[in-house]
Write a protein that holds these residues in place. Structure first.
Motif, PDB file in Angstrom:
ATOM      1  N   LYS A  56       0.818  -1.205   0.000  1.00 27.38           N
ATOM      2  CA  LYS A  56       0.000   0.000   0.000  1.00 27.38           C
ATOM      3  C   LYS A  56       0.857   1.262   0.000  1.00 27.38           C
ATOM      4  CE  LYS A  56      -3.883  -2.246   2.340  1.00 27.38           C
ATOM      5  NZ  LYS A  56      -4.763  -2.261   3.535  1.00 27.38           N
ATOM      6  N   GLN A  57       1.913   1.266   0.786  1.00 26.33           N
ATOM      7  CA  GLN A  57       2.815   2.412   0.793  1.00 26.33           C
ATOM      8  C   GLN A  57       3.506   2.566  -0.553  1.00 26.33           C
ATOM      9  OE1 GLN A  57       5.588   2.268   4.031  1.00 26.33           O
ATOM     10  NE2 GLN A  57       3.988   2.352   5.616  1.00 26.33           N
ATOM     11  N   LEU A  58       3.912   1.437  -1.143  1.00 22.05           N
ATOM     12  CA  LEU A  58       4.571   1.487  -2.439  1.00 22.05           C
ATOM     13  C   LEU A  58       3.625   2.054  -3.494  1.00 22.05           C
ATOM     14  CD1 LEU A  58       6.969   0.824  -4.289  1.00 22.05           C
ATOM     15  CD2 LEU A  58       6.010  -1.483  -4.557  1.00 22.05           C
ATOM     16  N   ALA A  59       2.380   1.588  -3.503  1.00 21.27           N
ATOM     17  CA  ALA A  59       1.407   2.101  -4.474  1.00 21.27           C
ATOM     18  C   ALA A  59       1.211   3.595  -4.302  1.00 21.27           C
ATOM     19  CB  ALA A  59       0.081   1.362  -4.323  1.00 21.27           C
ATOM     20  N   ALA A 214      -2.821   5.895 -12.258  1.00 19.00           N
ATOM     21  CA  ALA A 214      -3.188   4.472 -12.319  1.00 19.00           C
ATOM     22  C   ALA A 214      -1.990   3.606 -12.677  1.00 19.00           C
ATOM     23  CB  ALA A 214      -4.308   4.269 -13.330  1.00 19.00           C
ATOM     24  N   ALA A 215      -1.088   4.134 -13.523  1.00 23.70           N
ATOM     25  CA  ALA A 215       0.109   3.375 -13.889  1.00 23.70           C
ATOM     26  C   ALA A 215       0.998   3.133 -12.671  1.00 23.70           C
ATOM     27  CB  ALA A 215       0.891   4.113 -14.973  1.00 23.70           C
ATOM     28  N   GLY A 216       0.981   4.064 -11.721  1.00 25.08           N
ATOM     29  CA  GLY A 216       1.743   3.862 -10.490  1.00 25.08           C
ATOM     30  C   GLY A 216       1.233   2.668  -9.703  1.00 25.08           C
ATOM     31  N   THR A 217      -0.098   2.524  -9.643  1.00 28.88           N
ATOM     32  CA  THR A 217      -0.677   1.367  -8.971  1.00 28.88           C
ATOM     33  C   THR A 217      -0.262   0.078  -9.673  1.00 28.88           C
ATOM     34  OG1 THR A 217      -2.606   2.746  -8.470  1.00 28.88           O
ATOM     35  CG2 THR A 217      -2.816   0.389  -8.072  1.00 28.88           C
ATOM     36  N   SER A 218      -0.318   0.086 -10.996  1.00 29.65           N
ATOM     37  CA  SER A 218       0.030  -1.108 -11.765  1.00 29.65           C
ATOM     38  C   SER A 218       1.483  -1.504 -11.547  1.00 29.65           C
ATOM     39  CB  SER A 218      -0.226  -0.859 -13.258  1.00 29.65           C
ATOM     40  OG  SER A 218      -1.601  -0.625 -13.500  1.00 29.65           O
ATOM     41  N   LEU A 219       2.371  -0.512 -11.492  1.00 31.87           N
ATOM     42  CA  LEU A 219       3.781  -0.819 -11.274  1.00 31.87           C
ATOM     43  C   LEU A 219       3.993  -1.404  -9.886  1.00 31.87           C
ATOM     44  CD1 LEU A 219       6.697  -0.813 -12.194  1.00 31.87           C
ATOM     45  CD2 LEU A 219       6.870   1.595 -11.511  1.00 31.87           C
ATOM     46  N   ALA A 220       3.272  -0.895  -8.897  1.00 33.91           N
ATOM     47  CA  ALA A 220       3.387  -1.453  -7.546  1.00 33.91           C
ATOM     48  C   ALA A 220       2.930  -2.914  -7.517  1.00 33.91           C
ATOM     49  CB  ALA A 220       2.557  -0.625  -6.572  1.00 33.91           C
ATOM     50  N   LEU A 232      -3.999  -4.516  -2.928  1.00 31.97           N
ATOM     51  CA  LEU A 232      -4.259  -3.229  -3.571  1.00 31.97           C
ATOM     52  C   LEU A 232      -5.619  -3.188  -4.249  1.00 31.97           C
ATOM     53  CD1 LEU A 232      -0.735  -2.503  -5.097  1.00 31.97           C
ATOM     54  CD2 LEU A 232      -1.687  -1.764  -2.900  1.00 31.97           C
ATOM     55  N   ASP A 233      -6.283  -4.345  -4.333  1.00 34.46           N
ATOM     56  CA  ASP A 233      -7.636  -4.400  -4.874  1.00 34.46           C
ATOM     57  C   ASP A 233      -8.696  -4.406  -3.785  1.00 34.46           C
ATOM     58  OD1 ASP A 233      -6.902  -4.463  -7.585  1.00 34.46           O
ATOM     59  OD2 ASP A 233      -6.453  -6.613  -7.457  1.00 34.46           O
ATOM     60  N   ALA A 234      -8.278  -4.304  -2.524  1.00 30.00           N
ATOM     61  CA  ALA A 234      -9.242  -4.255  -1.426  1.00 30.00           C
ATOM     62  C   ALA A 234     -10.077  -2.980  -1.546  1.00 30.00           C
ATOM     63  CB  ALA A 234      -8.514  -4.276  -0.084  1.00 30.00           C
ATOM     64  N   PRO A 235     -11.354  -3.042  -1.174  1.00 28.40           N
ATOM     65  CA  PRO A 235     -12.213  -1.858  -1.287  1.00 28.40           C
ATOM     66  C   PRO A 235     -11.647  -0.624  -0.598  1.00 28.40           C
ATOM     67  CG  PRO A 235     -13.540  -3.795  -0.848  1.00 28.40           C
ATOM     68  CD  PRO A 235     -12.116  -4.235  -0.729  1.00 28.40           C
ATOM     69  N   SER A 236     -11.087  -0.802   0.593  1.00 27.99           N
ATOM     70  CA  SER A 236     -10.547   0.350   1.317  1.00 27.99           C
ATOM     71  C   SER A 236      -9.396   0.993   0.561  1.00 27.99           C
ATOM     72  CB  SER A 236     -10.081  -0.077   2.712  1.00 27.99           C
ATOM     73  OG  SER A 236      -9.102  -1.099   2.619  1.00 27.99           O
ATOM     74  N   GLU A 237      -8.554   0.175  -0.081  1.00 30.41           N
ATOM     75  CA  GLU A 237      -7.413   0.707  -0.810  1.00 30.41           C
ATOM     76  C   GLU A 237      -7.863   1.394  -2.091  1.00 30.41           C
ATOM     77  OE1 GLU A 237      -3.517   1.687  -1.927  1.00 30.41           O
ATOM     78  OE2 GLU A 237      -4.525   1.315  -0.022  1.00 30.41           O
ATOM     79  N   LYS A 238      -8.843   0.833  -2.781  1.00 27.52           N
ATOM     80  CA  LYS A 238      -9.346   1.481  -3.991  1.00 27.52           C
ATOM     81  C   LYS A 238     -10.044   2.805  -3.664  1.00 27.52           C
ATOM     82  CE  LYS A 238      -9.743  -2.318  -7.264  1.00 27.52           C
ATOM     83  NZ  LYS A 238     -10.617  -3.004  -8.237  1.00 27.52           N
ATOM     84  N   LEU A 239     -10.731   2.846  -2.542  1.00 28.15           N
ATOM     85  CA  LEU A 239     -11.366   4.088  -2.124  1.00 28.15           C
ATOM     86  C   LEU A 239     -10.313   5.144  -1.818  1.00 28.15           C
ATOM     87  CD1 LEU A 239     -14.220   5.278  -1.530  1.00 28.15           C
ATOM     88  CD2 LEU A 239     -13.827   4.663   0.862  1.00 28.15           C
ATOM     89  N   ARG A 240      -9.245   4.731  -1.124  1.00 24.32           N
ATOM     90  CA  ARG A 240      -8.149   5.670  -0.850  1.00 24.32           C
ATOM     91  C   ARG A 240      -7.570   6.226  -2.137  1.00 24.32           C
ATOM     92  NH1 ARG A 240      -3.339   6.254  -2.001  1.00 24.32           N
ATOM     93  NH2 ARG A 240      -3.251   4.212  -2.993  1.00 24.32           N
ATOM     94  N   ALA A 241      -7.280   5.328  -3.100  1.00 25.41           N
ATOM     95  CA  ALA A 241      -6.671   5.767  -4.350  1.00 25.41           C
ATOM     96  C   ALA A 241      -7.594   6.709  -5.113  1.00 25.41           C
ATOM     97  CB  ALA A 241      -6.318   4.549  -5.209  1.00 25.41           C
ATOM     98  N   ALA A 242      -8.903   6.428  -5.097  1.00 30.67           N
ATOM     99  CA  ALA A 242      -9.852   7.269  -5.825  1.00 30.67           C
ATOM    100  C   ALA A 242      -9.874   8.681  -5.270  1.00 30.67           C
ATOM    101  CB  ALA A 242     -11.246   6.652  -5.766  1.00 30.67           C
ATOM    102  N   PHE A 243      -9.953   8.806  -3.954  1.00 30.68           N
ATOM    103  CA  PHE A 243      -9.988  10.138  -3.359  1.00 30.68           C
ATOM    104  C   PHE A 243      -8.628  10.826  -3.444  1.00 30.68           C
ATOM    105  CE2 PHE A 243     -14.140   9.257  -1.441  1.00 30.68           C
ATOM    106  CZ  PHE A 243     -14.730  10.502  -1.559  1.00 30.68           C
ATOM    107  N   ALA A 244      -7.548  10.075  -3.294  1.00 27.78           N
ATOM    108  CA  ALA A 244      -6.220  10.670  -3.429  1.00 27.78           C
ATOM    109  C   ALA A 244      -6.031  11.232  -4.829  1.00 27.78           C
ATOM    110  CB  ALA A 244      -5.144   9.636  -3.117  1.00 27.78           C
TER     111      ALA A 244
END
Length: 428
Positions: A56-59, A214-220, A232-244
């Motif tokens: 998660k930190q890497l992503a 999104a490419a950053g997530t894919s590389l992680a 990284l596909d957990a709902p909480s993580e996707k919600l974080r990425a969307a708002f970030a």
């Protein structure tokens, strides 16, 4: 060209409920005091990067570095086309530093040797972007084609690097396709801006930001085992990425609109259109969680926040110090209203004072960067930009953590259709 905003809003709508199911674990791992401190904290200087200790930190790191590097490159491209040598030099310094730090992040995930190889590919790509901008500025068709061919070759080199570094977890063709989209967006942006098609140029910039986030997530993911990548596909993580992504985008689009205040109405309006599109996306995202009525309240408070920032840049461009002081005082009131709204929707999981301070820090970054930009202190403006972006991501993470602790599993019907409306307009 296709924006990712629609899918992001659907992600927010569908995953906010699922994220609520994770609230128990979130509550155990992230206490209110720690998230409050995060919201108000300044982003530490980006000289050296702390190694990521989990996927998660890497992503989060790769999302940030890819997205900001993209915007730095596009802004440097515009400086080439407008013959602003001083800004080009400042952006070049920032790109060089950012490339080094991005390579450290990559090296931490894939090993030092692969980090060095990545740096070579990334430096070459950045250089070829500059060559393309020079060719467009000089109206040199032959040099333009040469630079285009080099950029497409860079995309292939990235794909080859990714396949080797990931030990086959990622395909070379997929990596090449991702970077090919990126370099094509960079070239299209330069062509549109040079042709004074500012509306298209700024739409492309926004798409390019979202693509590389999104490419950053894919590389992680590519550097992790399937089990670790799945986190990284957990709902909480996707919600974080969307708002970030959306809150970071807000920060960056405001910077574009503020600086375009000095470029005239046509460019300002094009930049402001993307600010408004981001506001609509954020409003829909909030509506997906809190319902249409509360989303309308958010849009009103957010609109005042945006308008205050742009009113301030207009006062700076007009060198009206009295107006600057007046607008700055109004901005504090806007920030307090927005903080009250956010604290209320998460049922005081975010106490008012820390979130007010965090939003005040966000405003201060934007005030400082436009003051520096107007004074042609471009190095300082760039520092404020990247520091402010990191601070805004902290606000996003804190907001999502609070949402996870309070959101109800049953979301209001039609929330994702809420939103729209502009918040930015030409004032000079």
């Amino acid at each position: 060209m296709r924006s990712r905003t629609g899918p992001i809003i659907l992600v927010i709508l569908v995953l906010a409920a699922a994220a609520a199911c994770d609230s128990k674990s979130t509550r155990q791992s992230s206490s209110p005091s720690s998230t409050q401190a995060q919201a108000g904290a300044e982003h530490e200087e980006h000289h050296g990067v702390a190694p990521a200790t989990n996927p998660k930190q890497l992503a989060a790191q790769l999302e940030q570095y890819f997205a900001v590097h993209t915007l730095l490159a596009l802004r440097q491209t515009r400086s080439v086309l407008t013959a602003n040598a001083a800004y080009r030099e400042a952006a070049g310094h920032e790109l060089e530093e950012y490339t080094g730090e991005l390579s450290e992040v990559v090296g931490g995930a894939y090993g030092g040797a692969q980090g060095d190889r990545f740096k070579q590919v990334w430096e070459r790509t950045t250089s070829d972007v500059g060559s393309y901008a020079d060719a467009v500025a000089g109206k040199d068709a032959s040099a333009r084609q040469t630079a285009r061919a080099a950029l497409l070759a860079d995309a292939n080199a990235y794909g080859s690097w990714l396949a080797e570094a990931s030990k086959g977890r990622a395909k070379a063709s997929d990596g090449a396709a991702a970077l090919r989209t990126h370099v094509q967006q960079v070239m299209d942006h330069a062509d549109a801006y040079a042709g004074h098609d500012y509306g298209r140029a700024y739409r492309i910039e926004r798409d390019a930001y979202e693509h590389m986030f999104a490419a950053g997530t894919s590389l992680a993911k590519a550097g992790e085992t399937p089990k670790a990548a799945a986190t990284l596909d957990a709902p909480s993580e996707k919600l974080r990425a969307a708002f970030a992504m959306l809150l970071g985008e807000h920060m960056q689009l405001i910077i574009d609109a503020q600086r375009a205040t000095f470029a005239g109405a046509a460019e300002f309006n094009a930049a402001a259109d993307q600010v408004n599109a981001n506001t609509a996306a954020l409003t829909k995202g909030m509506g997906a969680i809190v319902g249409p009525k509360k989303a309308v309240e958010f849009q009103s408070a957010w609109a005042q926040h945006v308008e205050g920032l742009l009113d301030y840049s207009t006062a700076v461009a007009s060198n009206d110090q009295a107006e600057q002081a007046l607008v700055r005082e109004k901005m504090r009131g806007y920030g307090a209203r927005l903080a009250l709204y956010l604290s209320d929707v998460v049922r005081n999981e975010l106490p008012l004072e820390p979130i007010t301070q965090a939003l005040g820090a966000h405003d201060q970054h934007l005030v400082d960067q436009i003051n520096a930009y107007a004074a042609k202190r471009y190095d300082q403006a760039q520092e404020m930009e990247v520091d402010g972006y990191g601070q805004m991501l902290s606000v996003a993470n804190t907001l999502v953590a609070a949402i996870q602790r309070t959101v109800k599993p049953q979301l209001p019907v039609g929330g994702s259709q809420t939103g729209g409306g502009g918040t930015a307009r030409w004032r000079r």
